[in-house]
Design an enzyme around this catalytic site. Structure first.
Site, short mmCIF file in Angstrom:
data_model
loop_
_atom_site.label_atom_id
_atom_site.label_comp_id
_atom_site.label_asym_id
_atom_site.label_seq_id
_atom_site.Cartn_x
_atom_site.Cartn_y
_atom_site.Cartn_z
N CYS A 64 0.88 -1.18 0.00
CA CYS A 64 0.00 0.00 0.00
C CYS A 64 0.92 1.22 0.00
CB CYS A 64 -0.98 -0.02 1.16
SG CYS A 64 -0.25 -0.02 2.81
C1 RB5 Z 1 -4.52 5.00 1.26
O1 RB5 Z 1 -5.64 4.31 1.70
C2 RB5 Z 1 -3.36 4.75 2.21
O2 RB5 Z 1 -3.80 4.91 3.50
C3 RB5 Z 1 -2.80 3.34 2.02
O3 RB5 Z 1 -2.25 3.19 0.75
C4 RB5 Z 1 -1.73 2.96 2.99
O4 RB5 Z 1 -0.66 3.87 2.95
C5 RB5 Z 1 -2.21 2.71 4.36
O5 RB5 Z 1 -1.48 2.39 5.30
#
Ligand code: RB5
Length: 161
Positions: A64
């Site tokens: 993420c």
């Molecule tokens: C976006 O939802 C962002 O919060 C995600 O990509 C991540 O960084 C979360 O920990």
């Protein structure tokens, strides 16, 4: 088999990792996301972590923006351990000491060569066992304590953690 998943922020890195793993000869199951449409990271982390819990895949990589949300979500599945890593040393230790079946990567934190190096180090590492096994057993006890199962075991005369 290795599971691979990302949210929209991790999509590009996930696609690079898919090629990297396939070139390395790994069997990979892609848990999505397939597009850059925004998606909530728990919706990807949970199915991948549950597949590990159910023995359908052995390991997983989740991406993420920071790697943090994916790790927090995946670690809610009992018996599954996800380590957010940003360097090769931590990647190796995540396996050797923590026996983490999952590493999580932050696409905003690591570039592609570093991500490949992290994944390579983690794949090559093996769990050391020994004293680390005792520590992981204590984590399992914590899971039982806070799921209420420890109390149930004690109620029927079993030995609590
Ligand atoms: C976006 O939802 C962002 O919060 C995600 O990509 C991540 O960084 C979360 O920990």
């Amino acid at each position: 088999m290795i599971g691979l998943g990302s949210d929209h922020n991790g999509l590009q890195l996930k696609q690079k990792l898919l090629s990297f793993l396939e070139q390395r000869g790994e069997e990979v199951r892609d848990f999505g996301t397939p597009s850059d449409a925004p998606i909530d990271y728990p919706d990807i982390a949970a199915p991948l972590a549950e597949a590990i819990r159910d023995g359908l895949i052995e390991r997983g990589i989740l991406v993420c923006g920071t790697g943090l949300g994916m790790a927090i979500a995946a670690n809610k599945i009992p018996g599954v351990y996800a380590a957010p890593v940003t360097d090769v040393y931590a990647a190796r230790k995540a396996r050797e000491s923590n026996n983490a079946q999952i590493i999580t990567l932050g696409a905003h934190l690591v570039d592609i060569p570093l991500a490949f190096a992290i994944v390579e180090a983690w794949l090559q590492a093996e769990f050391h066992g020994g004293r680390s096994s005792r520590k992981i057993a204590k984590i399992r006890c914590l899971e039982e304590r806070y799921s209420g199962r420890a109390a149930a075991v004690q109620a029927v005369g079993g030995r609590p953690c």
